[in-house]
Design an enzyme around this catalytic site. Structure first.
Site, PDB file in Angstrom:
ATOM      1  N   ALA A  50       0.971  -1.155  -0.059  1.00 36.15           N
ATOM      2  CA  ALA A  50      -0.026   0.310  -0.054  1.00 36.15           C
ATOM      3  C   ALA A  50       0.906   1.159  -0.037  1.00 36.15           C
ATOM      4  CB  ALA A  50      -0.929   0.046   1.301  1.00 36.15           C
ATOM      5  N   SER A  51       0.770   1.894  -0.837  1.00 34.84           N
ATOM      6  CA  SER A  51       1.652   3.009  -1.314  1.00 34.84           C
ATOM      7  C   SER A  51       1.306   4.170  -0.143  1.00 34.84           C
ATOM      8  CB  SER A  51       1.812   3.836  -2.478  1.00 34.84           C
ATOM      9  OG  SER A  51       1.917   2.873  -3.460  1.00 34.84           O
ATOM     10  N   MET A  52       2.214   5.031   0.048  1.00 34.87           N
ATOM     11  CA  MET A  52       2.052   6.064   1.288  1.00 34.87           C
ATOM     12  C   MET A  52       0.834   6.864   0.881  1.00 34.87           C
ATOM     13  SD  MET A  52       5.634   8.095   1.045  1.00 34.87           S
ATOM     14  CE  MET A  52       5.379   9.135   2.429  1.00 34.87           C
ATOM     15  N   PRO A  53       0.087   7.179   1.789  1.00 34.59           N
ATOM     16  CA  PRO A  53      -1.380   8.109   1.084  1.00 34.59           C
ATOM     17  C   PRO A  53      -1.031   9.443   0.453  1.00 34.59           C
ATOM     18  CG  PRO A  53      -1.710   6.985   3.321  1.00 34.59           C
ATOM     19  CD  PRO A  53      -0.251   6.918   3.018  1.00 34.59           C
TER      20      PRO A  53
END
Length: 344
Positions: A50-53
């Protein structure tokens, strides 16, 4: 983020820490080594996440999804990005593709629990998904070295394509925002900023074996020279250096490796991916010139130094001044205007 280390967190063991990381602006690796690991400790290569928001939101801002937009997502991951797309465009308008069956299975389950049973396909995203074409928006959440023309072919005229794009020179990428031409023969647009993403599995760069290039006796047999380019200038900006991005755009089929500094000396190695040419520049603290060794048919440091000096002469442009044009004939990079471009 400060140390670059991976920390394993299990929800069953420490739910408070798990929630803290889930809510933080950090990338979260959810799969190592294409799933061939124990699922507890960090593995060798991160292969899904999950990529950083903050990066997710920046790319979605570039994509500019409207209500009713038909969107193709390449790289499902956890399903988080697909959920955000569905919230904006509507679940029926989103199709997400990932090559890993375990990843798509997990994402489908999460999306169903959240009440968003959108279409998640297990397939090679490099090929797109022609069954739902044409698309108004296409977004890739995996880095690409070659943006496939299939994505352009499956898009509407005027559609927007957003993807992390980079060269084999290093792991650095930059988000490119392309607009598909009216005749659909090309797509062109500028980079919006640096990022680093896991690469499409079909476009991973194979590891270079140092010993396959440099002989057992080391650098003694190589041609020697020197350079006045300094470590501080050449490596300024670290992994997101605009200088290194520019060098990668100008020097094809070359991989570089920055070694750790020891006793005030830092070697930067260069390896050709078309033959066994190699080079190394040794930056030493306190010395006005760095020593260079080069071997093979290519003089890789000469190529890299020329590219760096070109970047200097252009006013040290940041990522945002560069752009990319993709057509069936290939990819061309440009600085400030597509009118003057070169093959990459």
């Amino acid at each position: 983020m400060e140390t670059g280390e991976s920390i394993a967190v299990l929800k069953t063991d420490d739910p408070v820490a798990w929630q803290r990381y889930a809510d933080a602006d950090v990338p979260i690796v959810t799969q190592w080594d294409d799933g061939q690991h124990d699922g507890i400790t960090p593995g060798s290569v991160a292969t899904s996440s999950a990529s950083m928001p903050s990066v997710v939101f920046r790319m979605l801002q570039d994509l500019d999804v409207k209500r009713g937009s038909r969107v193709l997502e390449i790289g499902t991951g956890t399903g988080y990005n697909a959920a955000l797309l569905a919230y904006r465009a509507g679940s029926d308008n989103i199709v997400s593709v990932d090559v890993d069956a375990a990843v798509t299975r997990s994402a489908r389950q999460a999306l169903q629990v959240f009440g968003l049973p959108l279409e998640v396909i297990t397939a090679d995203g490099y090929l797109g998904h022609p069954e739902r074409a044409p698309y108004d928006r296409i977004i890739a959440t995996a880095g690409v070295r070659e943006l496939p023309f299939a994505w352009i072919d499956q898009a509407r005229p005027g559609a927007v394509i957003v993807a992390p794009w980079g060269t084999v020179y290093g792991n650095q990428d930059a988000v490119v925002r392309l607009v598909v031409a009216a005749d659909k023969k090309s797509a062109s647009g500028a980079f919006t900023g640096p990022v680093e993403f896991m690469k499409l599995r079909s476009q991973r760069t194979a590891d270079v074996e140092h010993n396959d290039y440099v002989p057992a006796e080391g650098v003694r047999s190589a041609a020697t020279s020197s350079t006045t380019v300094t470590e501080a200038d050449f490596l300024a900006g670290g992994k997101f250096s605009p200088a290194q991005f520019a060098v990668g755009l100008r020097v094809r089929d070359c991989l570089h490796a920055v070694s750790d500094k020891r006793d005030g000396a830092r070697p930067v190695w260069l390896y050709s991916l078309t033959d066994r040419s190699w080079a190394v520049v040794m930056f030493v603290d306190g010395q006005s010139e760095a020593r260079v060794w080069q071997s093979g048919s290519r003089r890789l440091w000469d190529e890299v130094e020329a590219a760096y000096m070109w970047w200097e002469a252009a006013g040290r442009p940041g990522h945002e001044r560069f752009g990319l044009t993709v057509s069936a004939a290939g990819q061309r990079a440009w600085l400030d205007s597509p009118d003057v471009s070169w093959e990459v």
